[in-house]
Design an enzyme around this catalytic site. Structure first.
Site, PDB file in Angstrom:
ATOM      1  N   GLU A  98     -46.042  82.317  28.897  1.00  0.00           N
ATOM      2  CA  GLU A  98     -45.188  81.347  29.592  1.00  0.00           C
ATOM      3  C   GLU A  98     -45.036  81.674  31.066  1.00  0.00           C
ATOM      4  O   GLU A  98     -44.858  80.779  31.896  1.00  0.00           O
ATOM      5  CB  GLU A  98     -43.819  81.252  28.923  1.00  0.00           C
ATOM      6  CG  GLU A  98     -43.828  80.582  27.555  1.00  0.00           C
ATOM      7  CD  GLU A  98     -44.120  81.548  26.423  1.00  0.00           C
ATOM      8  OE1 GLU A  98     -44.435  82.739  26.702  1.00  0.00           O
ATOM      9  OE2 GLU A  98     -44.041  81.126  25.248  1.00  0.00           O
ATOM     10  N   LYS A 127     -33.299  71.135  19.494  1.00  0.00           N
ATOM     11  CA  LYS A 127     -34.310  70.497  18.644  1.00  0.00           C
ATOM     12  C   LYS A 127     -33.798  69.203  18.017  1.00  0.00           C
ATOM     13  O   LYS A 127     -34.554  68.244  17.860  1.00  0.00           O
ATOM     14  CB  LYS A 127     -34.750  71.477  17.547  1.00  0.00           C
ATOM     15  CG  LYS A 127     -36.035  71.049  16.868  1.00  0.00           C
ATOM     16  CD  LYS A 127     -36.632  72.161  16.039  1.00  0.00           C
ATOM     17  CE  LYS A 127     -37.955  71.729  15.415  1.00  0.00           C
ATOM     18  NZ  LYS A 127     -38.547  72.809  14.595  1.00  0.00           N
TER      19      LYS A 127
END
Ligand SMILES: Cc1ncc(C[n+]2csc(CCOP(=O)(O)OP(=O)(O)O)c2C)c(N)n1
Lengths: 603, 235
Positions: A86, A198
């Protein structure tokens, strides 16, 4: 920032039925930029908002909490480049924004994905690069409970973002993402982040995001106060030793043309900051190259002796100023900046001009009626240029000099070549011994000084150039052995994506910049700076599927440079250079710019 | 190339490019750091150009800063984080709602130099939830609240002192008495001094909050009651 016409349905927070209906009924014209297509989940709304805002490329790594967004990307026009780490995604997005002039987009999952982005976000923040980071988060009901892969990403990134958001619901998340994207480039650019629980991305919604707009008040008036401009113009006219100092803000504002016109119209010598490299051509007679710790002696002397410093888009970082009390001690300072908080933060501005660099330079060009009488001053600058040239020696009995490698690449490539770097000595040589003439060709980690920036930045720069239809530009990364080792896993990405980049490792088997400081200030005690265990990078490159070359001598340089540049795909050249070579000139940390050491024994 | 570079025999390849190798002066032919001419002028640590003989440092002073902010989660963390990260010397911070739905007022007392105070305002103004921020004029109405819990050995005397300072007894028991006082910093300091002899068990103090006098807006541009619609977003 170009706001597309506001559409009524973008108002309000709550999903009310009527607006949802209008959203689906309203025909979306193909050329209606800024309007998103119909959506059915929060994640689709995120992607629709990104598309509508003009995002073309994303860099990221998959993971549990971000999976709904990735799933929505499956059918999207946005190109996703999967990175190896990342941190690489964030640096690639950052470099993308430097080269393309559009916000870079990076994505990561919650917890470790998000924390791995942190270095890249902080880097973009220090260099004011427009970037949007999207992070997955555990479902809202688990937030705060130390759930699996939970990190308080908003809390962690608060001090290193321009603003960050915790997405509240599926109906609003698209608007939030669009706003964050635009905010990243509004006014003074910088990174923004949206944390996406989420459930928010999974939940159903039929609310199409409205056109992306930056929040009110974040895109300030581009013009400086005219009266203040007139006063500054008078100061310029009466200056005897004027100097322009162009910073990274000139490049971010796409104001290089205005900067060139201004300096040339009035014959004012130009220095740049390191992030400002490329804003003014270094082969122009007026150019004194860049100032600061390892800047040229002549730039530092000009800054030390100027009576009128026209500073544009710089935040007066301490690597530039050295000790504040000795910085431009005789100068009246005209400071042009889009961010009012930069005015008089480090160096007091006698003439603050708040506005967009290009617009204010135009205003100044119009307001100055008579060029300052600076003939003698220009001659003096020219003398300094002759007295303190950037130079290095190449004795017989010493190994290959790194500066020579930089010059060889510069010779072999065009002016529009993009250079990226890691951090260390090689970064300084890459900025000193390459003649930059165009903006957005120098991509480096300035404010944060992040080792490992170079390879992922080359990936981002390459993708940006390709996206802009400039596939024939070269991308060359100068890296240190230490820096390369930190993020070279991104080479796998370059191989997979067939990215045409050339990585020149200036391998001195030291973390050289540290070794240089140890020699200068710690009696040569090389604590932990000795990297004699470096792998063979050419072979590693081959293992990754890239071209790998090794160079030890001067006569191998030109052929290797040519072969690497000609190779269609990633090439790594491991240049074994003189381990003892030092970066000069040097202003010792906090010292006076005019007292730079030009030779080793002056340190 | 300069220095020993003249022995170009080292270069098998003819492509070495450094121009004008021989015309470049050797470092030891160049004036060294101390041989160069250095200008007289100086700046102080705040970057302000000064006459070296004139006093260079700025005195710090107490300033009350009022900010109108959007009332969203994290706004206080953003403001206090900014203040601590930039090493500003903050004395107190109070927050509460205003007449406008979705807006809060943050009142901050700082001890800083003038350039420092200026920076606090500019840096705060950069935060997205901050609508307006400015220093409140010196004559502003400022007040703080303190709750004092003292030992209840002599309730009558406690009561008398409390009356003297316009305090109010909010809780009284066999062991302790709790008094509430409001006022400016000085009068509260004095009151605490007076209560000291009873034995103060606990204190909770809010720090000052402030409003500008008359019809001067407290935060610049603030229109009481109509300070714009609350902006809505996800934060
Ligand atoms: C992530 C990170 N860790 C540590 C440092 C401190 N640091 C600055 S320069 C440097 C040496 C860099 O070595 P290398 O990449 O080999 O480049 P060289 O100086 O040898 O050209 C180090 C360790 C840093 N800038 N970034």
């Amino acid at each position: 920032m170009s706001d597309t016409a506001a559409q009524p349905r973008s108002d309000g927070d709550e999903a009310d039925d009527s607006s949802a209906e209008t959203a689906t009924e309203e025909p979306t014209e193909p050329d209606d930029e800024g309007a998103a297509g119909p959506v059915s989940t929060g994640a689709e709304s995120v992607v629709a908002a990104l598309e509508a805002a003009g995002a073309k490329t994303a860099f990221g790594v998959q993971g549990g909490a971000i999976m709904p967004v990735y799933d929505a990307l499956y059918d999207s026009s946005i190109r996703h480049v999967t990175m190896a780490h990342e941190q690489g995604a964030a640096h690639a997005a950052d470099a993308y924004s430097v080269v393309a002039g559009e916000p870079g987009l990076c994505m990561a999952t919650s917890g470790p994905g998000a924390t791995n982005l942190v270095t890249g976000i902080a880097d973009a923040d220090m260099d004011s690069d427009a970037m949007l980071a999207l992070t997955g988060q555990v479902p809202t009901e688990f937030v705060g409970n130390d759930a699996f892969q939970e990190t308080d990403t908003v809390g962690v990134t608060r001090p290193i973002t321009k603003h960050n958001y915790f997405a509240g619901g599926a109906d609003t998340v698209g608007d939030t993402v669009g706003e964050a994207f635009e905010l990243s480039r509004a006014g003074r650019p910088g990174p923004t982040l949206v944390d996406l629980p989420k459930d928010v991305t999974q939940d159903d919604t039929d609310r199409t995001p409205g056109p992306a707009t930056a929040p009110a008040g974040t895109d300030p008036d581009p013009n400086a106060d005219q009266e203040a401009v007139e006063e500054a113009a008078r100061a310029i006219e009466s200056a005897e030793r004027p100097v322009c100092l162009f910073g990274g803000g000139v490049i971010k504002a796409d104001a290089s043309d205005e900067a060139r016109t201004f300096a040339r119209s009035y014959g004012i010598p130009v220095t740049t900051t390191m992030p400002g490299i490329g804003s003014f051509p270094e082969d122009d007679d007026l150019c004194l190259s860049w100032a600061g710790m390892h800047g040229t002696g002549y730039a530092n002397l000009a800054i030390t002796h100027t009576d009128c410093l026209i500073a544009v888009g710089t935040r007066f970082d301490d690597r530039l100023t050295g000790g504040i009390d000795t910085f431009a001690p005789e100068a009246e300072v005209i400071h042009v900046d889009i961010d009012p908080a930069e005015i008089s933060k480090n160096v007091h501005a006698d003439y603050p001009l708040i506005g967009d660099a290009g617009r204010v330079l135009d205003q100044l060009t119009a307001a100055v009626r008579e060029a300052p009488d600076a003939e003698a001053w220009r001659d003096r600058c020219e003398e300094w240029k002759e007295t303190y040239p950037l130079t290095y020696a190449t004795p017989d009995d010493e190994p290959l000099k790194p500066q020579f490698v930089v010059e060889a690449f510069d010779e072999a490539t065009d002016d529009d070549t993009i250079v990226t770097t890691g951090v260390g000595q090689h970064q300084m040589w890459a900025s000193q011994f390459w003649t930059y003439s165009e903006p957005r060709t120098w991509v480096s980690s300035h404010g944060l000084g992040t080792m490992g920036y170079g390879v992922p930045a080359a990936v981002g720069a390459r993708v940006a150039a390709d996206t802009m239809g400039e596939a024939d530009r070269d991308v060359v990364c100068f890296d240190g052995d230490g820096s390369f080792l930190m993020t070279m896993q991104e080479l796998s990405v370059a191989v997979r994506e067939e990215l045409d980049i050339t990585i020149a490792v200036l391998n001195n088997e030291y973390i050289g910049m540290v070794r240089q400081w140890q020699d200068a200030f710690y009696e040569g005690r090389h604590m932990a700076s000795d990297y004699t265990w470096m792998p063979e990078f050419d072979k590693l490159a081959e293992a990754f599927g890239a071209l790998g070359l090794r160079v030890d001598d001067y006569d191998e340089v030109a052929p290797a440079v040519e072969e690497a540049l000609d190779y269609e795909g990633p090439a790594v050249v491991d240049f074994h250079v003189d381990p003892e070579e030092n970066v000069l000139p040097m202003v010792p940390s906090g010292g006076a710019n005019g007292k730079f050491a030009a030779a080793e024994d002056q340190l | 190339m300069s220095g020993d570079a003249s022995d170009d025999a080292a270069v098998a390849d003819g492509s070495r490019t450094t121009p004008d190798a021989d015309s470049r002066p050797l470092p030891d032919e160049q004036p060294g750091p101390d041989d160069r001419d250095h200008p007289e002028g100086r700046r102080n640590l705040e970057g302000i150009r000064i006459d070296p003989v004139v006093e260079a440092e700025h005195e710090s002073r107490r300033a009350v800063i009022s900010a109108l902010v959007e009332d969203e989660p994290g706004v206080l963390a953003r403001v206090s984080g900014l203040v601590s990260r930039r090493q500003f010397n903050i004395e107190s911070l109070t927050v509460g709602p205003t007449t406008v739905d979705g807006h809060s007022r943050i009142t901050m007392v700082v001890e800083e130099t003038d350039p420092g105070i200026d920076q606090i305002e500019k840096q705060m103004a950069k935060l997205k939830p901050v609508i307006s921020v400015g220093e409140v004029a010196g004559d502003a109405v400022t007040s703080e609240l303190v709750l004092l819990k003292v030992e209840a050995d002599d309730p009558a005397a406690v009561h008398a002192v409390s009356e003297m300072y316009d305090g109010r007894t909010v809780d009284a028991g066999p062991e302790t008495i709790t008094v509430e006082l409001t006022g400016d910093k000085a009068s509260i300091d004095n009151a605490i001094g007076a209560f000291d002899r009873f034995g103060i068990v606990e204190i909770a103090r809010t720090g000052p909050t402030a409003l500008a006098r008359g019809d001067t807006p407290t935060a610049p541009g603030e229109k009481p009651g109509t300070a714009g619609e609350p902006t809505t977003h996800d934060d």
